[in-house]
Design an enzyme around this catalytic site. Structure first.
Site, PDB file in Angstrom:
ATOM      1  N   SER A   1      -9.651   1.681   2.892  1.00 16.89           N
ATOM      2  CA  SER A   1      -8.801   2.440   2.003  1.00 16.89           C
ATOM      3  C   SER A   1      -7.770   1.596   1.259  1.00 16.89           C
ATOM      4  O   SER A   1      -7.179   2.070   0.295  1.00 16.89           O
ATOM      5  CB  SER A   1      -8.076   3.521   2.800  1.00 16.89           C
TER       6      SER A   1
ATOM      7  N   LYS B   1       0.844  -1.184   0.000  1.00 11.84           N
ATOM      8  CA  LYS B   1       0.000   0.000   0.000  1.00 11.84           C
ATOM      9  C   LYS B   1       0.886   1.243   0.000  1.00 11.84           C
ATOM     10  O   LYS B   1       1.956   1.259   0.621  1.00 11.84           O
ATOM     11  CB  LYS B   1      -0.898  -0.006   1.242  1.00 11.84           C
TER      12      LYS B   1
ATOM     13  N   SER C   1      -9.768  -0.651   7.116  1.00 14.07           N
ATOM     14  CA  SER C   1      -9.225  -0.447   5.773  1.00 14.07           C
ATOM     15  C   SER C   1      -8.528  -1.655   5.161  1.00 14.07           C
ATOM     16  O   SER C   1      -8.175  -1.625   3.978  1.00 14.07           O
ATOM     17  CB  SER C   1      -8.261   0.736   5.778  1.00 14.07           C
TER      18      SER C   1
END
Lengths: 483, 488
Positions: B155, B80, B179
C-alpha cells in the site's frame, strides 16, 4: 407484597464499577479530577484520535492488587486486556478496553453481617466511557471521564435479599474506602452498581430469567429497586407470564423500575485481546509489596473493636463502615479515663454523626476533635455533668469548637453532686409543696417526678439526677416515719 | 552542482554536501520542490504537497546553530498519509478523513524533525493501507515510474514511486503484510520492514495493530540504515515498542563469508514469473560468490500465511476502524434528520471505500461470537506455530531469502476484479509480519520489459544490523541503481 414473595427465592448478583483515585487516567496522562470544563481533561489517547495508543498506568495495578488482597482473590500472574466493541458517541474508540477471559483476579469474597460469605466471580480493570450531554436541539459528548480507571467487581448470584445486597455493597464500599483506592462517591458516580435480579420457586434449582437494574446510586435505592423488581417479577410469574430478559432503569422518584433496552437486541461485543497492550504480568514481589502496606481492613477492625473495647457488634459494624469514622473513634479511646468506649461510641454514632452529616463535615476536619469527645464522655463518666447537660455542652462544642472542659467551666455547668447542697434544695421544695407530699404519702409514688422536675428546674439541670433521687426519696420517706 | 545531480543524491550525500558547503540548503529544497511539481502529476504519488509548509520548516532549520549535529539535516522526507503530521492533513488515502489535520505528530515525525529532516509532503496509498497496488486510494491510483501504465505496488505505493522517481531521497512507508517491501520491489528501491516494535507506532493510523510497522523507503541500504537509526528506539507512548541496543553498522564483505542463508522453497515455485525466477537465481549465485552458504529450506506454514493474515489483520482492522464514526472527526453524513444509528451507517458507508468495507466485514465476522474460535482463535494459534517454525529455521540459518513478490509490477486494473489473486501476490512478504521479524527488499534484477525485481532478505528478531549489513554488501556488489533508472 411479602405474601407474594414468600413463594419465591430471590437470586441477586451485583456488578460494581469503582472509579480509582489515581492522579491520571488508565491509559494516558490526563487528570482524573471530577468536573472541569467539558473535554478539558483529554488528549489524543482518551479522545481516541487516529494513531494514538494506550499505555497502562502502573498505579492502577497497585490499587487492583490491594483490592484483590483485601477480598482474598486469586491474582492472575498474567491477565489480558481485551476490546469490548460497540458503537456509542461516548465511547470514542468504538471499543472499551476491558478484560474478558483472562481477568485481573478471580474468586475471593465478602462476609456479610450475618456471617454469610458471598463469593466473587472476578475483578477486572477497565476504562470508563465519557458522557453524552443532551441539549434542546443538539447532543454533546464530554470525554473528561473517558479513560478513568475502573475496577469492575462481579459477585456470584448468592445474595438472597435486598438487605443482603445492600450489606454486601456497604461492605465493599468500606473496603475500597479503607484501602484509599477510591473516594467511592456514589452521587458523583465513582461507585456504581448494577444488580441482576431473578426469582425461582422456593426450593427449585433452576434459575429464573434475570433482569439487570442499571446505575443504582445509593444504598437505599438498591434496596428499593430490588424490592420493586422482585415484586414486579413475582406478579408476572404468578399471573402465568414469563420474564423477559432485559435491562431495567430504576427511577428513584417513583421508586419503580422500567425497561431500558431489551437484552435480546444486545450487541455481540466481539471481545478480542487488545493488540496494543502486551500481556499484563503481575509478579509475586509486587503483590508482596502491596500486601505489606495494606491497612487494617474493616472486618479485622470490627472484630478487634468488639474484643478490645467490648462494643456491641452493631456499634462495631457501624464504626468500621467508614475508615475516617473508625480512626476517629479509635483515637478518642486514647483519651478516655472514666468514660467507657461504649459511651464514646454512642456519642459518636448518634450526636456527632448527625452533625457531621448535616454540616457536610468529615471526621478528619470536624471541629469537634476526638479528644474533645473523649473529654465529654469522661465528664459524664466522672459525674461532672449529666447526660442532659452533656447535650448542651456538645451543642456548644459544635458551635464554638471549644473543648468541653472550657465550656463546662465558662458556662458553670458543673453538675452538683454535693449532698448537703442537694439536701437544702430538696428540703425547701418538699416544704413548699405539702399537697404533693400528701399525695406521695397516700401511695401515689409517681408524684416523685413532680419533685424531680422542680428541683432540676431550680438548679438549672445541674444537679446529679441520681443523687437528687436518693436524697428526695429519703426525705419523703422520712416524712412517713415522722407522721 | 546541477539540480539533476542533487536530486539523484542519497540522503547521506545531501547531509555531507550541506556540511561541506558543496551546495546550500535552499538549493536542495528548490531542486526537490521543482522536481516534485514537474513529475508528481504524472505519478499521482502525493496527496499533500505545500511549498508554504516546507518553507516554514526550512526557515526553522536555518536558525539552528550546529547543523552538523543533525543526522538528517536538510534531507527531504516524504511520509505515507497514514502517519500523523500536525502541519499537514492525514487522510490514510480515504475520503472519511478528507481534510483531517491531526493534533499531534507521530513519534517518527518528531524524531525526523529533531534529526533535521524536512517533511516534504504526504504520499498516496491504498486506503487505510489495505491493498497491494495503490488502486484502492480515494485519491486515484499511483503510477509506477518505470511504466506509467503499471501499479507501483501497495500500500505504500506513493512513497515507493516518489523515491524511485527521485522526488525525495527518503520516504516513510508502513508495512502490515508487505506494504513497504512489495512496492519497493515494484519500483526498484530499498524498503525496510523493521522488527515489530523497533519503530514506535504512536501516530501511525492503525490497520492491523499486531502487524503494523513503519519503515524507510530509500534508494540505498545505507540511507535506509541511517533513517532507521533515527526513527527506531523505545517510545514510552507505545506499549509494544522495544528497548533496543546500539545499531552500528560495520561494513565488510568478510561478514558474508560462511554465513548460512536459507532459500524458502515454498516461495520459489511455479507461482513466480520467469523473470523473477531468473533474477532470484542470479542473486543466489551472487551471495554464494560472496562466500555465503545458500541452501533450500522448507517453511510449510507459509502456505497458510495468507489465511492467517487476512483473519488477523482484518479482525484488528474491523476494531481499529470503529473510531471513524462521524462523531468527533472525519466525514459525517449530512442528513439532519437521521437517527444516531443512521448517522453511523451513512457516514461510514459514504466515507469508506469498497476494499475497506470488505475487510471490515471480514474482520467483524471473524470476531463474531460463535465464529471466533474457528477463525480468529485458530489464526492466532497458527501464527504461534509459524513463529516457532521461523525461530527453528533461524537456529540453523542467519538469513532467509526469497523473491519479494512472485511477479513484477502488473498493469493498473489487471487484478482489481480478482481480489484473491491480488491477496496471493503478498505470499512472500506476510510471514515476516506474522513472525514480527525484520525484512528488507532490495533490487536484484530487471525483467525483459525493464521492470525492477526485488530480493527479500529476512533476519532473526531484532537483527536489523546484520540484515542491513548483508543487504549493503550485496547492493555494493550489484551496483543495481547505478545501472538502472526510470525515465520520468
Amino acid at each position: 407484597m411479602s405474601d407474594l414473595l414468600q413463594q419465591f427465592d430471590l437470586v441477586i448478583g451485583l456488578e460494581v464499577h469503582c472509579q480509582l483515585d489515581t492522579q491520571s487516567k488508565l491509559f494516558c496522562g490526563c487528570s482524573t479530577s471530577f468536573g472541569g470544563e467539558p473535554n478539558a481533561h483529554t488528549c489524543p489517547v482518551c479522545l481516541g484520535l487516529p494513531g494514538a495508543l494506550p499505555v497502562v498506568n502502573k498505579k492502577v495495578l497497585d490499587s487492583a492488587i490491594a483490592l484483590a488482597l483485601a477480598v482474598g482473590a486469586d491474582i492472575r500472574q498474567r491477565s489480558v486486556f481485551a476490546r469490548k466493541q460497540y458503537f456509542y458517541p461516548d465511547l470514542p474508540k468504538g471499543y472499551q478496553i476491558s478484560q474478558f477471559d483472562l481477568p485481573f483476579c478471580e474468586k475471593g469474597g465478602i462476609t456479610l453481617t450475618s456471617g454469610k460469605f458471598i463469593e466473587l466471580t472476578r475483578i477486572h480493570i477497565e476504562e470508563d466511557a465519557g458522557k453524552n450531554v443532551h441539549g434542546d436541539k443538539n447532543s454533546f459528548v464530554d470525554l473528561n471521564r473517558a479513560g478513568i480507571p475502573l475496577l469492575e467487581i462481579v459477585s456470584t448470584p448468592q445474595l438472597e435479599s435486598a438487605e443482603e445486597a445492600s450489606d454486601f455493597l456497604r461492605r465493599l464500599h468500606s473496603i475500597v474506602r479503607f484501602l484509599e483506592i477510591s473516594n467511592a462517591n456514589m452521587e458523583e458516580g465513582s461507585f456504581r452498581c448494577d444488580a441482576n435480579v431473578s426469582l425461582k420457586r422456593k426450593g427449585a434449582t433452576k434459575l429464573g430469567t434475570r433482569c439487570e437494574i442499571k446505575n443504582l446510586n445509593s444504598f437505599r435505592n438498591i434496596e428499593r429497586a430490588i424490592h420493586y423488581e422482585a415484586v414486579r417479577q413475582a406478579d408476572i410469574i404468578v399471573q402465568g407470564g414469563t420474564i423477559i430478559q432485559q435491562t431495567m432503569l430504576f427511577d428513584a422518584n417513583s421508586g419503580s423500575t422500567r425497561p431500558m433496552r431489551s437484552k435480546e437486541e444486545s450487541h455481540d461485543y466481539r471481545y478480542f485481546p487488545d493488540p496494543d497492550l502486551p500481556v499484563l504480568f503481575i509478579n509475586e514481589e509486587r503483590i508482596e509489596k502491596t500486601r505489606k502496606s495494606l491497612p487494617e481492613l474493616p472486618a479485622q477492625l470490627e472484630k478487634r473493636f468488639i474484643e478490645q473495647f467490648e462494643l456491641p457488634a452493631v456499634d462495631a459494624a457501624q464504626l468500621t463502615s467508614d475508615r475516617d469514622l473508625a480512626k476517629y473513634f479509635e483515637s478518642s479511646t486514647k483519651f478516655l479515663k472514666k468514660g467507657t468506649p461504649k459511651l464514646a461510641a454512642n456519642w459518636i454514632l448518634s450526636e456527632l454523626a448527625r452533625e457531621v452529616n448535616d454540616r457536610s463535615w468529615t471526621y478528619m476536619n470536624c471541629p469537634v476533635s476526638a479528644q474533645s469527645i473523649a473529654q465529654l464522655v469522661n465528664a459524664i463518666g466522672e459525674g461532672t455533668i449529666s447526660g442532659k447537660i452533656a447535650k448542651t455542652v456538645f451543642k456548644s462544642m459544635v458551635e464554638t469548637g471549644k473543648d468541653p472542659e472550657t465550656i463546662i467551666k465558662e458556662e458553670g455547668l458543673v453538675q452538683i453532686s454535693d449532698k448537703s447542697a442537694i439536701r437544702t434544695l430538696v428540703e425547701r421544695i418538699v416544704n413548699e409543696n405539702p399537697a404533693q407530699v400528701a399525695e406521695f404519702l397516700s401511695g401515689k409514688e409517681k408524684i416523685i417526678g413532680f419533685f424531680v422536675g422542680r428541683i432540676m428546674k431550680e438548679s438549672g439541670g445541674k444537679m446529679n439526677p441520681a443523687a437528687v433521687n436518693a436524697v428526695l426519696l429519703s426525705t419523703l420517706n422520712s416524712k412517713k416515719v415522722g407522721s | 552542482m546541477s539540480s539533476t545531480k542533487i536530486s539523484s543524491l542519497s540522503a547521506k550525500a545531501i547531509v555531507s554536501g550541506l556540511a561541506s558547503r558543496s551546495f546550500a540548503l535552499d538549493d536542495v529544497i528548490a531542486t526537490f520542490v521543482e522536481r516534485t511539481k514537474k513529475v508528481c502529476p504524472a505519478l499521482n504519488s502525493h496527496v499533500f504537497f505545500s511549498e508554504e509548509v516546507i518553507s516554514k520548516q526550512v526557515d526553522a532549520l536555518k536558525k539552528t546553530s550546529n547543523p552538523e549535529s543533525y543526522p538528517l539535516f536538510g534531507v527531504p522526507v516524504l511520509v505515507k498519509d497514514n502517519i500523523c503530521t500536525m502541519d499537514m492533513p492525514t487522510t490514510c488515502g480515504s475520503k472519511i478523513l478528507a481534510g483531517y489535520v491531526p493534533q499531534y505528530d507521530a513519534t517518527v515525525i518528531s524524531r525526523l524533525r529533531n534529526a533535521g529532516a524536512v517533511i516534504f509532503g504526504k504520499t498516496n496509498q491504498d486506503e487505510f493501507a489495505m491493498g497491494s497496488s495503490n488502486e484502492n486510494s480515494a485519491y486515484g491510483p499511483v503510477k509506477n515510474p518505470w511504466d506509467l501504465e503499471r501499479v507501483p505496488g501497495g500500500s505504500s505505493g506513493g512513497s515507493a514511486a516518489a523515491v524511485a522517481a527521485e522526488l525525495v531521497p527518503v520516504a516513510l512507508g508502513s508495512d502490515t503484510g508487505g506494504s513497504i517491501r512489495q512496492p519497493a520491489s515494484f519500483c526498484g528501491v530499498v524498503g525496510l520492514k523493521p522488527t515489530y516494535g523497533a519503530v514506535s507506532r504512536y501516530g501511525l493510523v492503525a490497520y492491523g495493530s499486531s502487524l503494523d510497522c513503519i519503515g524507510p523507503i530509500t534508494r540505498s541500504v545505507e540511507d535506509a540504515a541511517m533513517v532507521f537509526d533515527v526513527i527506531s528506539g523505545h517510545d514510552p507512548k507505545d506499549a509494544t515498542s522495544l528497548h533496543s541496543g546500539s545499531r552500528e553498522i560495520p561494513n565488510s564483505e568478510a561478514m558474508v563469508s560462511k554465513k548460512r542463508i536459507g532459500v524458502i522453497s515454498e516461495l520459489i515455485g511455479t507461482g513466480n514469473d520467469l523473470d523473477t525466477t531468473h533474477s532470484f537465481k542470479e542473486a543466489v549465485l551472487e551471495l554464494k560468490a560472496l562466500g555465503a552458504v545458500v541452501e533450500e529450506v522448507s517453511l510449510p506454514e507459509i502456505e497458510y500465511s495468507i489465511a492467517m493474515y487476512y483473519l488477523i489483520a482484518t479482525a484488528e482492522a474491523s476494531s481499529n476502524l470503529a473510531r471513524f464514526d462521524g462523531i468527533r472527526f472525519g466525514h459525517r453524513s449530512s442528513d439532519p434528520t437521521q437517527s444516531l444509528k443512521e448517522l453511523y451507517l451513512n457516514s461510514r458507508s459514504e466515507g469508506f471505500g469498497k476494499e475497506v468495507k470488505q475487510r471490515i466485514m471480514l474482520g467483524t465476522f471473524a470476531l463474531s461470537s460463535g465464529y471466533y474460535d474457528a477463525y480468529y482463535g485458530k489464526a492466532l494459534n497458527a501464527r504461534e506455530q509459524l513463529k516457532s517454525a521461523v525461530k527453528r529455521l533461524f537456529s540453523q540459518y542467519d538469513f532467509l531469502i526469497s523473491p519479494t513478490s512472485p511477479t513484477t509490477a502488473f498493469k493498473i486494473g489487471e487484478k482489481i476484479a480478482d481480489p484473491l489473486s491480488m491477496y496471493l501476490s503478498d505470499i512472500g512478504t506476510i510471514a515476516a509480519n506474522l513472525a514480527g521479524i525484520p525484512a528488507i527488499s532490495i533490487p536484484c534484477g530487471m525483467s525483459e520489459s525493464r521492470l525492477p525485481i526485488g530480493l527479500q532478505i529476512m533476519a532473526p528478531w531484532n537483527q536489523e544490523t546484520s540484515l542491513l549489513q548483508l543487504a549493503g554488501i550485496y547492493e555494493k556488489k550489484l551496483k543495481w541503481s547505478e545501472r538502472y533508472k526510470p525515465n520520468v
